[in-house]
Design an enzyme around this catalytic site. Structure first.
Site, PDB file in Angstrom:
ATOM      1  N   SER A 104      64.920 -13.045 -37.988  1.00 20.60           N
ATOM      2  CA  SER A 104      64.112 -12.080 -38.726  1.00 20.60           C
ATOM      3  C   SER A 104      64.903 -10.814 -39.060  1.00 20.60           C
ATOM      4  O   SER A 104      65.918 -10.864 -39.725  1.00 20.60           O
ATOM      5  CB  SER A 104      62.853 -11.763 -37.914  1.00 20.60           C
ATOM      6  OG  SER A 104      61.950 -10.984 -38.645  1.00 20.60           O
ATOM      7  N   ASP A 241      62.689  -8.299 -44.978  1.00 22.36           N
ATOM      8  CA  ASP A 241      63.581  -8.466 -43.840  1.00 22.36           C
ATOM      9  C   ASP A 241      64.328  -9.786 -43.983  1.00 22.36           C
ATOM     10  O   ASP A 241      64.194 -10.480 -44.992  1.00 22.36           O
ATOM     11  CB  ASP A 241      62.820  -8.379 -42.512  1.00 22.36           C
ATOM     12  CG  ASP A 241      61.783  -9.488 -42.353  1.00 22.36           C
ATOM     13  OD1 ASP A 241      61.361 -10.049 -43.378  1.00 22.36           O
ATOM     14  OD2 ASP A 241      61.388  -9.773 -41.211  1.00 22.36           O
ATOM     15  N   ASP A 243      64.217 -12.838 -42.838  1.00 20.93           N
ATOM     16  CA  ASP A 243      63.553 -14.121 -43.107  1.00 20.93           C
ATOM     17  C   ASP A 243      62.374 -13.960 -44.051  1.00 20.93           C
ATOM     18  O   ASP A 243      61.655 -14.917 -44.310  1.00 20.93           O
ATOM     19  CB  ASP A 243      63.137 -14.804 -41.816  1.00 20.93           C
ATOM     20  CG  ASP A 243      61.996 -14.094 -41.101  1.00 20.93           C
ATOM     21  OD1 ASP A 243      61.816 -12.877 -41.303  1.00 20.93           O
ATOM     22  OD2 ASP A 243      61.271 -14.755 -40.324  1.00 20.93           O
ATOM     23  N   ASP A 245      59.410 -12.519 -43.937  1.00 17.11           N
ATOM     24  CA  ASP A 245      57.997 -12.611 -43.573  1.00 17.11           C
ATOM     25  C   ASP A 245      57.346 -11.235 -43.537  1.00 17.11           C
ATOM     26  O   ASP A 245      56.165 -11.111 -43.232  1.00 17.11           O
ATOM     27  CB  ASP A 245      57.798 -13.352 -42.249  1.00 17.11           C
ATOM     28  CG  ASP A 245      58.406 -12.636 -41.051  1.00 17.11           C
ATOM     29  OD1 ASP A 245      59.113 -11.628 -41.237  1.00 17.11           O
ATOM     30  OD2 ASP A 245      58.181 -13.117 -39.918  1.00 17.11           O
TER      31      ASP A 245
END
Length: 448
Positions: A104, A241, A243, A245
């Protein structure tokens, strides 16, 4: 690493904490546990595997795929896809499980492994605990035609982008948008989706090299996106960010629009359109008091959870709610996704701008953020924050002083030996004064 699973899968320093050997073992154990729990419905199981742009994701992907295939699972490699894309494709391809390899917003040297159940939902705590218990156990290995087969799914990213576009109620023609892709997993998907929707896209930090993910960019480093929005005269900026999400926004003046404001904008829109289930939105205890006040004024109930998007998701599932999120920019719209989706969030905010003709600063003005101060006090007994009489008395005194105009929260860290002291007050000076006082009490009273 202590307990293997944290609040968002397994995460640690790649090739030191999170090794190829551990990735193989985790994948084998996950296949066994899910199979024995009936998740595979007595048929040959399939899995999708995706990753972000970290260099370590390459060897961890190979290890995860090897572990799953050795356990008899057929694997579809998706390549670099955002976490919400992996969740969507797990459901779309009717896979029995999904795996996302990402840490992340963490720095590049870290990485993580997150398992998804059928339908693209996160595993519950009991399943994760069972996977931990099955690590390194002896097992009967399949041979011959019973080993899993491995292939690449090249169309996955395109299918995910089409899904994002299908959620839009209006085109984005005429909007100039800056996208900070954090050199991460949405470096292709986000610009592609916005361009197809008609927006003029200025993409920054969209050239990953395996080493630059989250490096002075993305949702945790907003200086660049703020500067480019102003310099290029853009209508809005969005920062993701690693990843993708989560998403934070920047208005046309370069001012940050945080997750609370984003959630408020989307909650008011959903209520206006009759799509906010039970007129309720789910948020965490860290959400600004100004958010709660704005929602109450609009007739919207706020249900609060512990910090972490998994707790927001749990509360949404339990209550059947349609919208939830965190101040950090995790926003979950259950109508469209099973997890937070930064690109989806950005598209929906842009659509609200396009449909109402209002600027992002006008939309964000639906709530007024109270000054909020957060201090971390280390080297203390974190559990003492919950029950020590002196600490509780000081907190009560601070709450009485603030009344309905502020808030105090002492929260033990879930991962470190420290206590987080958060204070909201009508003025920044008062918030700092009370926070510093309470931090001093915690430091003195709970010292190890």
């Amino acid at each position: 690493m202590g307990r293997i699973f944290g609040t968002d899968g397994v995460r640690g320093l790649a090739n030191r904490d999170l090794t190829a050997e551990l990735a193989v073992d985790l994948s084998v154990a996950a296949a066994h546990v899910l199979g024995e729990a009936g998740a595979f419905a007595d048929q040959r199981p399939t899995a999708v595997v995706a990753r972000d742009t970290r260099a370590s994701g390459e060897f961890l992907e190979a290890a995860v795929v090897a572990g799953l295939a050795s356990a008899g699972v057929d694997v579809h490699r998706l390549g670099v896809v955002p976490t919400p894309g992996a969740a969507y494709l797990t459901a779309l391809l009717e896979a029995d499980m999904g795996v996302m390899i990402s840490a992340s917003h963490n720095p590049m040297p870290d990485n993580g492994i997150k398992f998804l159940a059928r339908g693209g939902v996160k595993l519950d705590d009991a399943i994760e605990a069972a996977i931990e218990q099955r690590l390194h156990e002896a097992w009967d290995r399949p041979t011959g035609a019973d080993v899993g087969r491995v292939g690449d799914s090249h169309a996955g990213l395109g299918a995910y982008v089409r899904h994002l576009l299908d959620t839009l109620p209006i085109r984005l023609d005429g909007l100039r948008v800056v996208l900070d892709c954090a050199n991460g997993a949405t470096y292709e998907a986000a610009p592609d989706a916005f361009e197809r929707a008609g927006a003029e896209v200025i993409a920054i930090h969209a050239a990953p090299d395996g080493l630059n993910i989250n490096e002075a960019c993305g949702s945790t480093h907003l200086d660049d996106v703020r500067r480019v929005v102003v310099e290029r005269g853009a209508d809005v900026g969005f920062a993701f960010d690693g990843d993708a999400d989560r998403c934070l926004a920047v208005d046309q003046n370069g001012e940050v629009v945080d997750g609370d404001q984003i959630l408020a904008i989307l909650a008011l829109r959903a209520k206006r359109e009759g799509r906010l289930v039970d007129d309720t939105v789910v948020a965490t205890v860290m959400s600004n008091l100004g958010f709660t006040q704005a929602m109450e004024a609009a007739g919207i109930t706020v249900r609060r959870t512990a910090v972490g998007d998994r707790y927001v998701l749990e509360a949404m599932r339990e209550g059947g709610y349609s919208l939830g999120g965190e101040q950090s920019g995790h926003v979950i719209m259950s109508r469209y996704a099973t997890t937070g989706d930064g690109t989806l969030t950005a598209l929906q905010l842009a659509a609200e701008m396009a449909s109402t003709g209002r600027t992002m600063s006008e939309l964000a003005a639906v709530m007024e953020r109270l000054p909020q101060v957060l201090l971390n006090v280390g080297g203390v007994d974190r559990e003492g924050a919950k029950h020590h009489e002196v600490v509780l008395a000081e907190v009560a005194a601070a709450e009485a002083k603030l009344g309905d105009n502020g808030r105090v929260l002492l929260r033990p860290s879930g991962t470190e030996q420290l206590v987080r002291v958060m204070v909201e007050a009508p003025t920044a000076a008062q918030a700092h004064e009370i926070a510093e006082h309470l931090a001093g009490v915690v430091r003195t009273t709970l010292a190890l």
